[in-house]
Design a protein around this motif. Structure first.
Motif, PDB file in Angstrom:
ATOM      1  N   LYS A 170       1.185  -1.353  -0.059  1.00 22.70           N
ATOM      2  CA  LYS A 170       0.151   0.128  -0.389  1.00 22.70           C
ATOM      3  C   LYS A 170       0.493   1.352  -0.154  1.00 22.70           C
ATOM      4  O   LYS A 170       2.229   1.189   0.530  1.00 22.70           O
ATOM      5  N   ASP A 218      -1.002   8.084   0.847  1.00 22.13           N
ATOM      6  CA  ASP A 218      -2.350   8.162  -0.581  1.00 22.13           C
ATOM      7  C   ASP A 218      -1.641   9.070  -1.870  1.00 22.13           C
ATOM      8  O   ASP A 218      -2.124   8.905  -2.828  1.00 22.13           O
ATOM      9  N   ARG A 219      -1.955  10.449  -1.232  1.00 24.85           N
ATOM     10  CA  ARG A 219      -2.323  10.821  -1.932  1.00 24.85           C
ATOM     11  C   ARG A 219      -0.165  12.065  -2.496  1.00 24.85           C
ATOM     12  O   ARG A 219       0.083  12.345  -3.002  1.00 24.85           O
ATOM     13  N   CYS A 259       6.292   2.766  -0.814  1.00 21.44           N
ATOM     14  CA  CYS A 259       5.137   1.785  -0.898  1.00 21.44           C
ATOM     15  C   CYS A 259       5.381   0.799   0.439  1.00 21.44           C
ATOM     16  O   CYS A 259       7.055   0.851   1.134  1.00 21.44           O
TER      17      CYS A 259
END
Length: 132
Positions: A22, A26-27, A33
């Motif tokens: 992940k 996110d932005r 990751c």
């Protein structure tokens, strides 16, 4: 390092390997990751690989030469500090080179027209089903 740890640089964009990883933020995909489930040496029998075809690394130093992808992957599985096995070959997949990585920074698409070799990255992951 442009896409951070475990990041894949493709066409100027950063992304994460599928399923087991992940984005750290996110932005901000360039931050890299993280594995959803950390690798555990105590549970090394539950390690497997995410296979990324046509992915290479900015630096490549051969740990094994004249080898095949299965031998390369097994060498990484046997070494707890190995986090990924990079395998590349020219025309013969049984006579390739293997690089074992203990740290994974940015990976990049392999442009075969420029590099003249095939390249696969095998990223070691902890099998999710084995953890409660």
């Amino acid at each position: 390092m442009v896409c951070g740890k475990y990041g894949i640089c493709s066409g100027g964009q950063c992304s994460c390997p599928p399923i087991y990883f992940k984005p750290i933020k996110d932005r901000q995909p360039a931050l890299g990751c993280s594995p959803i489930t950390p690798l555990s040496c105590e549970a090394s029998q539950n390690h497997s690989f995410v296979e990324l075809n046509d992915i290479t690394y900015f630096t490549f130093s051969s740990d094994l030469t004249n080898t095949d992808s299965e031998t390369c992957k097994q060498a990484c599985l046997k070494n707890c500090s190995c986090k990924a096995a990079l395998f590349r070959y020219g025309w013969n997949p049984s006579a390739g080179e293997c690089s074992l990585l203990s740290e994974i920074f940015s990976m990049i698409d392999n442009d075969q027209e420029k590099t003249h070799y095939n390249s696969t990255a095998y990223i070691k992951v902890q099998n999710l089903a084995t953890l409660k």
